[in-house]
Structure formats: structure tokens, C-alpha cells
Scaffold this motif. Structure first.
Motif, PDB file in Angstrom:
ATOM      1  N   TRP A  80       1.009  -1.124  -0.059  1.00 38.32           N
ATOM      2  CA  TRP A  80       0.060  -0.038   0.002  1.00 38.32           C
ATOM      3  C   TRP A  80       0.882   1.184   0.051  1.00 38.32           C
ATOM      4  CZ3 TRP A  80      -1.123   3.546   4.041  1.00 38.32           C
ATOM      5  CH2 TRP A  80      -2.214   4.509   3.809  1.00 38.32           C
ATOM      6  N   LEU A  81       2.084   1.361   0.768  1.00 36.32           N
ATOM      7  CA  LEU A  81       2.658   2.407   0.916  1.00 36.32           C
ATOM      8  C   LEU A  81       3.588   2.600  -0.372  1.00 36.32           C
ATOM      9  CD1 LEU A  81       4.455   1.811   4.445  1.00 36.32           C
ATOM     10  CD2 LEU A  81       2.779   3.764   3.690  1.00 36.32           C
ATOM     11  N   SER A  82       4.033   1.414  -1.127  1.00 33.37           N
ATOM     12  CA  SER A  82       4.275   1.576  -2.346  1.00 33.37           C
ATOM     13  C   SER A  82       3.526   2.202  -3.241  1.00 33.37           C
ATOM     14  CB  SER A  82       4.953  -0.084  -2.665  1.00 33.37           C
ATOM     15  OG  SER A  82       5.590   0.074  -3.966  1.00 33.37           O
ATOM     16  N   ALA A  83       2.224   1.891  -3.364  1.00 31.76           N
ATOM     17  CA  ALA A  83       1.236   2.162  -4.293  1.00 31.76           C
ATOM     18  C   ALA A  83       1.010   3.831  -4.255  1.00 31.76           C
ATOM     19  CB  ALA A  83      -0.017   1.398  -4.135  1.00 31.76           C
ATOM     20  N   LYS A  84       1.585   4.287  -2.804  1.00 30.70           N
ATOM     21  CA  LYS A  84       1.188   5.539  -2.664  1.00 30.70           C
ATOM     22  C   LYS A  84       2.558   6.407  -3.001  1.00 30.70           C
ATOM     23  CE  LYS A  84      -2.467   5.261  -0.489  1.00 30.70           C
ATOM     24  NZ  LYS A  84      -3.892   5.593  -1.321  1.00 30.70           N
ATOM     25  N   GLY A  85       3.739   5.696  -3.350  1.00 23.68           N
ATOM     26  CA  GLY A  85       4.831   6.512  -3.853  1.00 23.68           C
ATOM     27  C   GLY A  85       5.807   6.283  -2.961  1.00 23.68           C
ATOM     28  N   VAL A  86       5.879   5.392  -1.895  1.00 23.15           N
ATOM     29  CA  VAL A  86       7.142   5.137  -0.953  1.00 23.15           C
ATOM     30  C   VAL A  86       7.971   4.290  -1.917  1.00 23.15           C
ATOM     31  CG1 VAL A  86       8.013   4.534   1.044  1.00 23.15           C
ATOM     32  CG2 VAL A  86       5.907   5.997   1.020  1.00 23.15           C
ATOM     33  N   ARG A  87       9.213   4.470  -2.072  1.00 21.74           N
ATOM     34  CA  ARG A  87      10.230   3.656  -2.758  1.00 21.74           C
ATOM     35  C   ARG A  87      10.917   2.751  -1.677  1.00 21.74           C
ATOM     36  NH1 ARG A  87      10.923   8.106  -5.573  1.00 21.74           N
ATOM     37  NH2 ARG A  87      12.976   8.411  -5.014  1.00 21.74           N
ATOM     38  N   PHE A  88      11.228   1.671  -1.922  1.00 24.69           N
ATOM     39  CA  PHE A  88      11.867   0.820  -1.057  1.00 24.69           C
ATOM     40  C   PHE A  88      13.297   0.188  -1.571  1.00 24.69           C
ATOM     41  CE2 PHE A  88       7.603   0.499   0.292  1.00 24.69           C
ATOM     42  CZ  PHE A  88       7.541   0.672   1.754  1.00 24.69           C
ATOM     43  N   ARG A  89      14.249  -0.216  -0.758  1.00 28.77           N
ATOM     44  CA  ARG A  89      15.501  -0.754  -1.352  1.00 28.77           C
ATOM     45  C   ARG A  89      16.018  -1.858  -0.261  1.00 28.77           C
ATOM     46  NH1 ARG A  89      19.093   0.991   2.272  1.00 28.77           N
ATOM     47  NH2 ARG A  89      18.547   2.682   3.562  1.00 28.77           N
ATOM     48  N   PRO A  90      16.721  -3.143  -0.702  1.00 32.55           N
ATOM     49  CA  PRO A  90      17.109  -4.087   0.303  1.00 32.55           C
ATOM     50  C   PRO A  90      17.986  -3.300   1.509  1.00 32.55           C
ATOM     51  CG  PRO A  90      18.133  -4.294  -1.675  1.00 32.55           C
ATOM     52  CD  PRO A  90      17.205  -3.097  -2.256  1.00 32.55           C
ATOM     53  N   LEU A  91      17.780  -3.523   2.528  1.00 27.52           N
ATOM     54  CA  LEU A  91      18.514  -3.103   3.506  1.00 27.52           C
ATOM     55  C   LEU A  91      19.857  -3.944   3.860  1.00 27.52           C
ATOM     56  CD1 LEU A  91      17.587  -0.663   5.209  1.00 27.52           C
ATOM     57  CD2 LEU A  91      16.755  -2.034   6.992  1.00 27.52           C
ATOM     58  N   THR A  92      20.712  -3.949   3.052  1.00 29.56           N
ATOM     59  CA  THR A  92      21.804  -4.889   3.061  1.00 29.56           C
ATOM     60  C   THR A  92      22.679  -4.442   4.030  1.00 29.56           C
ATOM     61  OG1 THR A  92      22.819  -3.550   1.078  1.00 29.56           O
ATOM     62  CG2 THR A  92      21.836  -5.582   0.592  1.00 29.56           C
ATOM     63  N   GLN A  93      22.747  -3.079   4.426  1.00 32.83           N
ATOM     64  CA  GLN A  93      23.788  -2.779   5.298  1.00 32.83           C
ATOM     65  C   GLN A  93      23.904  -2.997   6.867  1.00 32.83           C
ATOM     66  OE1 GLN A  93      21.561  -0.529   4.214  1.00 32.83           O
ATOM     67  NE2 GLN A  93      21.546   1.366   5.165  1.00 32.83           N
ATOM     68  N   TRP A  94      22.758  -3.786   7.297  1.00 33.26           N
ATOM     69  CA  TRP A  94      22.592  -4.019   8.727  1.00 33.26           C
ATOM     70  C   TRP A  94      22.399  -5.561   8.801  1.00 33.26           C
ATOM     71  CZ3 TRP A  94      23.811  -0.962  12.392  1.00 33.26           C
ATOM     72  CH2 TRP A  94      23.788   0.580  11.955  1.00 33.26           C
ATOM     73  N   GLN A  95      22.909  -6.351   7.825  1.00 36.98           N
ATOM     74  CA  GLN A  95      22.748  -7.585   7.779  1.00 36.98           C
ATOM     75  C   GLN A  95      24.036  -8.491   8.000  1.00 36.98           C
ATOM     76  OE1 GLN A  95      19.442  -8.356   7.721  1.00 36.98           O
ATOM     77  NE2 GLN A  95      18.980  -6.569   6.711  1.00 36.98           N
ATOM     78  N   PHE A  96      24.141  -9.697   8.299  1.00 43.36           N
ATOM     79  CA  PHE A  96      25.281 -10.460   8.548  1.00 43.36           C
ATOM     80  C   PHE A  96      26.145 -10.581   7.205  1.00 43.36           C
ATOM     81  CE2 PHE A  96      22.965 -13.290  11.373  1.00 43.36           C
ATOM     82  CZ  PHE A  96      23.124 -12.707  12.562  1.00 43.36           C
ATOM     83  N   LYS A  97      27.566 -10.066   7.398  1.00 41.49           N
ATOM     84  CA  LYS A  97      28.629 -10.157   6.341  1.00 41.49           C
ATOM     85  C   LYS A  97      29.284 -11.420   6.418  1.00 41.49           C
ATOM     86  CE  LYS A  97      27.877  -5.424   5.377  1.00 41.49           C
ATOM     87  NZ  LYS A  97      26.760  -5.056   6.139  1.00 41.49           N
ATOM     88  N   ALA A 111      13.847  -6.368   6.278  1.00 39.02           N
ATOM     89  CA  ALA A 111      14.925  -6.662   5.080  1.00 39.02           C
ATOM     90  C   ALA A 111      14.863  -5.557   4.284  1.00 39.02           C
ATOM     91  CB  ALA A 111      14.200  -8.081   4.528  1.00 39.02           C
ATOM     92  N   VAL A 112      13.725  -4.670   4.387  1.00 42.63           N
ATOM     93  CA  VAL A 112      13.865  -3.449   3.201  1.00 42.63           C
ATOM     94  C   VAL A 112      13.822  -2.202   4.106  1.00 42.63           C
ATOM     95  CG1 VAL A 112      12.946  -4.802   1.435  1.00 42.63           C
ATOM     96  CG2 VAL A 112      11.274  -3.678   3.000  1.00 42.63           C
ATOM     97  N   GLY A 113      14.259  -1.204   3.359  1.00 38.70           N
ATOM     98  CA  GLY A 113      14.222   0.167   3.926  1.00 38.70           C
ATOM     99  C   GLY A 113      13.687   1.218   3.119  1.00 38.70           C
ATOM    100  N   ILE A 114      13.383   2.147   3.626  1.00 37.66           N
ATOM    101  CA  ILE A 114      12.961   3.224   2.545  1.00 37.66           C
ATOM    102  C   ILE A 114      14.136   3.993   1.878  1.00 37.66           C
ATOM    103  CG2 ILE A 114      11.380   5.397   2.473  1.00 37.66           C
ATOM    104  CD1 ILE A 114      10.176   4.230   5.092  1.00 37.66           C
ATOM    105  N   ASP A 115      13.882   4.157   0.479  1.00 34.37           N
ATOM    106  CA  ASP A 115      14.713   4.931  -0.157  1.00 34.37           C
ATOM    107  C   ASP A 115      14.815   6.192   0.392  1.00 34.37           C
ATOM    108  OD1 ASP A 115      16.659   4.811  -2.069  1.00 34.37           O
ATOM    109  OD2 ASP A 115      15.300   4.791  -3.834  1.00 34.37           O
ATOM    110  N   GLY A 116      15.887   6.739   0.513  1.00 27.73           N
ATOM    111  CA  GLY A 116      16.121   8.168   1.317  1.00 27.73           C
ATOM    112  C   GLY A 116      15.913   8.192   2.763  1.00 27.73           C
ATOM    113  N   ALA A 117      15.531   6.877   3.328  1.00 28.38           N
ATOM    114  CA  ALA A 117      15.472   7.057   4.899  1.00 28.38           C
ATOM    115  C   ALA A 117      14.166   7.993   5.270  1.00 28.38           C
ATOM    116  CB  ALA A 117      16.763   7.167   5.373  1.00 28.38           C
ATOM    117  N   GLY A 118      14.116   8.563   5.981  1.00 30.29           N
ATOM    118  CA  GLY A 118      12.899   9.410   6.705  1.00 30.29           C
ATOM    119  C   GLY A 118      12.712  10.629   5.640  1.00 30.29           C
ATOM    120  N   ALA A 119      13.864  11.004   5.368  1.00 34.78           N
ATOM    121  CA  ALA A 119      13.394  12.119   4.174  1.00 34.78           C
ATOM    122  C   ALA A 119      12.709  11.872   3.036  1.00 34.78           C
ATOM    123  CB  ALA A 119      14.811  12.768   3.845  1.00 34.78           C
ATOM    124  N   GLY A 120      13.077  10.539   2.394  1.00 33.35           N
ATOM    125  CA  GLY A 120      12.460   9.999   1.275  1.00 33.35           C
ATOM    126  C   GLY A 120      11.175   9.505   1.893  1.00 33.35           C
TER     127      GLY A 120
END
Ligand code: FAD
Length: 504
Positions: free
Chosen positions: A116-133, A146-155
Motif C-alpha cells: 500500500w505504501l509502495s502504491a502511494k509512492g514510497v520507494r523501497f530498497r533492500p536493507l543490506t547494510q545491517w545484515q550478516f556479512k 529486510a527492506v528500508g525506505i529509499d532516502g530513509a525518513g526524508a524519502g
């Protein structure tokens, strides 16, 4: 008098989700926001944008993020996060106190709400930086966010306010709700104080009443109110630094309690994290989350007595970081130092290298100790020596999983990622408690309608986001705050609109 079918108070993710959902039902919607336009968006705008939702595999992630590309698909193990995993994490981190019905609404609404948020225009990206390396460079998702908002809170803010403008809802900025208006029959509006901007004169303010068939309160918690923090969280909490919006001072909670709402949840509890000691007392939007210090997993934390006081490796970061602030606040001077050696340097996230950092660096532990203002130096050196001796060498250190590499025989153990601190250069980061949001709130029912002290729903009154009580206790699984704001905001908006339109 201004009027709307649905009046939403607060323009963070919960309020904006409520406004959009109410518009979808055809209700007229007005949003009151205390902040001026430039500072709109609440804690949601300060957030990192991690969102915790149920997903069954990489295809679910790709539905939200768009094409991941062959390279990412092959180098990342996204795993899955089931309904049971989510409900289990909610129960586990809250000491099994989370309200099962609220947790069920959150978890079962999560996947659909992301779409629903995606349909409203919120863009998501895989949240790779906080996972197991992994050692071979691959990334293994730890589950959950697993996903975060593109542009974080500002986005997030940009997308949601654009959606609001498209939807036809109106927003009044600089308008602080002060009291609910109502009668025996229920809530019929809000009294607010509105800033008047005059040319070449000082700002003034005026009192306005707005009539509404339904009111949704979404004003956040009381994290930015030092007096309430001391009153409810306890002595010393007035000294915590505020990680997010200065406008969340408990107004909506006070207004709801004044009309008889039932308090619910962990009123002495909050989300609070390890935060740079040099951060301002109350955060500012351009600074965002640069003061975050969540890599305690890879080192040790010591207090001014030079002693460790917490198991830095008790669990994965997403399940422990939200209670670190409280642990630090309980230390002398509300201060601690995160200490790392060269082996950990490559594991620290970017914010540890960002300009406002008050990092201390030295070639020997003795030199480092002399640079830590107010610490018991001898005790600190003895603590590091004892810690190094206690690190188990029979289990390999592995940041690619919960590695079980613990200490043996210490009063304060480290359960995972225990590594000796013996390779120069050494670094220390002074940290304090940063409060994120409070857990105490008001009781809502399955329609997000506020319940009174006798257990009856208050006609015309709904609540969402940080304002609802009963979901989080003691701790919190990372990414569940934004998810809760969106799920309960959407629910409150829909139900408030349906009730308003039925009554008209
Ligand atoms: C630094 C930081 C990082 C975070 N990162 C994450 C993350 O990555 N993932 C996650 O899930 N959560 C995160 N959170 C938590 C998350 O931001 C919150 O749980 C969520 O945004 C709460 O949404 P909300 O709409 O309830 O409150 P808010 O977004 O705070 O909105 C409340 C709004 O109400 C307004 N308001 C207050 N009083 C009044 C009044 N009297 N009249 C009118 N308006 C009023 C405020 O101005 C504000 O705009 C983070 C928080 C911070 C501070």
C-alpha cells in the motif's frame, strides 16, 4: 468554524497513513501539524527507514524494491521472515507482554501495508547494510527488517506529503491541538492553537476550533518532554538526549486521558539507543541519525568506573539496540565508552566516521585511557585485560552469524562476537542515552478506536502510531515502529472514515 469528516492530529507516518486511508473511503480530511512546514514529518522523518514486515523470500522483496539485478540476487541470501518469526520476536523482546491482538494486527497487516505504501509512492530498497556479512563477501539477511525506505525518513516524508497533496486532504501547519471537544455522545472536534505569521511583526497565535465526525490522534509519544520523561520513565530521564522530533511532548496522550481514555502498556518504558555524547540535547533534521552508535557488538562498553555493564553481544543488533540507551543512562554521569581495536575497524558503520563524531584514537590502551575524560584508568586497563583473557579461543569469531564466541567466567558475559582488544590503533567513542520514543499509550480496540477507562470505545476517537499502548515493553524489534505507525494509521483512518460517513 472549519470542519472535516475526519480530523487527523499529527503528520508523521501514522497520521499521514490515516489521512490517506480516510480519503480512500471518500471522507473529507484535515490534518493538524504542530510543526511548521519546514520541520514537518515527526520522528518518521528522522528515521533510518528500516521496516519490519513478513516476507517469504526474495520475490517478495523484489515486489517492493523493483528489479534487484542478477548480481544482488546471487550475492545475497534474503532468507524469509514468517508470521510466526515476527510474532515470536514481538513476544520474546517484550518479555511476552505484547498484547497478542495488537501484535497480530501489526504482523498480519505488515506485508499488505508495505504494498500500500509502495502504491502511494514510497520507494523501497533492500536493507543490506545491517545484515550478516560473510567472509566471502556474501550477505545473509538476519530476518525482520529486510527492506528500508529509499532516502530513509526524508524519502518517506517526501513521498507521503506528495501523496497527501494528490489525495485532496488539507494540512494546517503550525497548528497545535490543545484539547478534544466532545459531549456525552462522543468526540466532535478539536481546539487548537495556530501560529499566525505576520509580515514584519512577531509571530502571534490564535485559538481555533475544528469540527469533525471522527478524530484520529497520531501525535507521537512524550519523548521530547523532559518533565514527563522524569515523571513516567524515572529520575535521570530528563538527561537523555532526544533522537527525533522536538514536537512529541505527549499532547495527544494528555488530550485522550483528559476525556477518559484508558492508559495502556509500558508507561515507564521506552525505546532508547546508544547515542554520541556530543549530540545536541534535541536532534535537528539536517543531522538525522549521524549520532547513532549501534556497533557495540564488535567491541566492549565501559562506564566511568572502567567497568563493563552489559552483554554487548546478547543477540543480533536489531533485537538489542533499543534497550542500550537505558543501560547507559544507569551509569555514572550517564556516560559510557565503546572501545574497539583495529580488528573491528572495518565492521563499524559509516556514522562512526562521520564528522560530528567525538572519537578518541591511540596507539596503546594506556594512551587511550588517558584520553577518556573522567574514567578510572587503572580499572579500565584491568577490565580490558580481564576481558581479553576471558575470550574463548575455541570458537571462531564470525560477524556473518550469531557466532556463539563468548567470554568465559566474567560477571558480565559477552555472548557473541567476543574478540580480544589488543591490536592497535584503539578507538573509543563516548556515548550516552538517546531516547527514540516512549512505549506508554492509550488502549485501542481492533478498529483503532480509543477505549475508555471502563472498557467502552469512545465514539469518534481513534489513535495510532507511538500513541497506542500495549505493543512494546522493555525493548523492541528494529523496524517495528514505522510498521506500527503505517498499519495502525491506515486502520484508524479507514475506520474513522467509515464511522464518519455512516453517521452523516
Ligand atoms: C533517529 C530515529 C531513527 C528511527 N529509525 C527507525 C527505523 O529505521 N525503523 C523504524 O521502524 N522506526 C524507526 N524510528 C521510530 C519511528 O520513527 C517511529 O516509531 C514512527 O515514526 C512513529 O510514527 P508516528 O506517526 O507515531 O509519530 P511521529 O512520526 O513522531 O509523528 C507525530 C507527529 O505529531 C505532531 N504533533 C505532536 N503534538 C502535536 C499537537 N499537539 N498537534 C498537532 N501535531 C502534533 C508532531 O509534530 C509529529 O509530526 C526511528 C526514530 C528516530 C527518532
Amino acid at each position: 468554524m472549519a470542519q472535516a469528516d475526519v480530523l487527523v492530529v499529527g503528520a508523521g507516518l501514522a497520521g499521514l497513513s490515516a489521512a490517506l486511508a480516510a480519503r480512500e473511503q471518500g471522507a473529507s480530511v484535515m490534518v493538524l501539524e504542530r510543526a511548521p512546514r519546514e520541520e514537518r514529518g515527526g520522528n518518521s522523518r528522522f528515521s533510518i527507514g528500516a521496516m519490519r514486515a513478513v516476507y517469504s523470500g526474495v520475490d517478495d522483496i523484489e515486489t517492493l524494491t523493483g528489479d534487484l539485478g542478477a548480481q544482488l540476487r546471487s550475492s545475497v541470501d534474503f532468507g524469509a521472515y514468517t508470521r510466526e518469526d515476527y510474532l515470536g520476536d514481538m513476544a520474546r523482546v517484550t518479555g511476552r507482554r505484547t498484547d497478542p491482538e495488537l501484535a497480530r494486527i501489526l504482523v498480519d497487516g505488515s506485508t499488505d501495508c508495505m504494498r500500500w505504501l509502495s502504491a502511494k509512492g514510497v520507494r523501497f530498497r533492500p536493507l543490506t547494510q545491517w545484515q550478516f556479512k560473510q567472509a566471502d563477501g556474501r550477505i545473509k539477511f538476519a530476518g525482520g527488517s529486510a527492506v528500508g525506505i529509499d532516502g530513509a525518513g526524508a524519502g518517506l516524508a517526501e513521498a507521503m506529503f506528495a501523496a497527501i497533496e494528490r489525495s485532496g486532504a488539507t494540512i494546517a501547519y503550525g497548528t497545535r491541538a490543545a484539547a478534544l471537544i466532545g459531549s456525552e455522545g462522543g468526540i466532535t472536534g478539536v481546539r487548537a492553537r495556530q501560529v499566525i505569521r505576520k509580515q514584519a511583526a512577531r509571530d502571534g497565535s490564535r485559538s481555533i476550533d475544528i469540527a469533525a465526525k471522527s478524530v484520529v490522534l497520531a501525535t507521537g509519544g512524550f519523548e521530547a518532554n523532559p518533565e514527563w520523561r522524569t515523571r513516567y520513565l524515572g529520575p535521570g530521564w530528563e538527561l537523555a538526549k532526544v533522537r527525533g522530533s522536538r514536537f512529541n511532548t505527549g499532547d495527544g496522550l494528555r488530550m485522550a486521558l483528559e476525556v477518559g481514555a484508558m492508559p495502556a502498556g509500558n508507561w515507564s518504558g521506552c525505546h532508547s539507543a546508544s547515542w554520541d555524547l556530543g549530540a545536541p540535547d534535541v536532534n535537528e533534521l539536517p543531522l538525522g541519525a549521524v549520532f547513532k552508535r549501534d556497533d557495540f557488538l564488535y567491541g566492549i562498553m565501559v562506564n566511568a568506573r572502567g567497568e563493563r555493564f552489559v552483554d554487548e553481544g546478547a543477540d543480533i543488533r536489531a533485537l538489542t539496540y533499543a534497550k542500550m540507551g537505558r543501560a547507559i543512562l544507569a551509569q555514572p554521569g550517564q556516560v559510557a565508552w565503546q572501545v574497539f581495536d583495529n580488528k573491528a575497524a572495518g565492521l563499524l558503520h559509516d556514522e562512526y566516521r562521520a564528522p560530528p563524531s567525538s572519537c578518541r584514537r591511540a596507539g596503546t590502551l594506556t594512551e587511550l585511557a588517558s584520553d577518556l575524560d573522567g574514567i578510572d584508568r587503572d580499572r579500565f586497563l584491568a577490565t580490558v585485560e580481564g576481558f581479553n583473557r576471558a575470550v574463548r579461543r575455541d570458537v571462531p569469531f564470525d560477524p556473518g552469524k550469531k557466532d556463539g564466541r563468548s567470554t568465559a567466567g566474567l560477571d558480565v558475559p559477552k555472548s557473541n562476537w567476543a574478540a580480544t582488544i589488543d591490536e592497535p590503533p584503539f578507538t573509543a567513542y563516548p556515548v550516552t542515552c538517546g531516547i527514540t520514543f516512549t512505549f506508554g499509550g492509550v488502549r485501542i480496540d481492533q478498529s483503532a478506536q480509543v477505549v475508555d477507562v471502563d472498557g467502552a470505545a469512545i465514539p469518534g476517537l481513534y489513535a495510532a502510531g507511538e500513541m497506542i499502548g500495549g505493543l512494546f515493553y522493555f525493548n523492541y524489534p528494529g523496524g517495528a515502529g514505522l510498521m506500527s505507525a503505517a498499519v495502525f494509521g491506515r486502520l484508524a483512518g479507514r475506520c474513522a472514515a467509515l464511522a464518519a460517513l455512516q453517521g452523516s
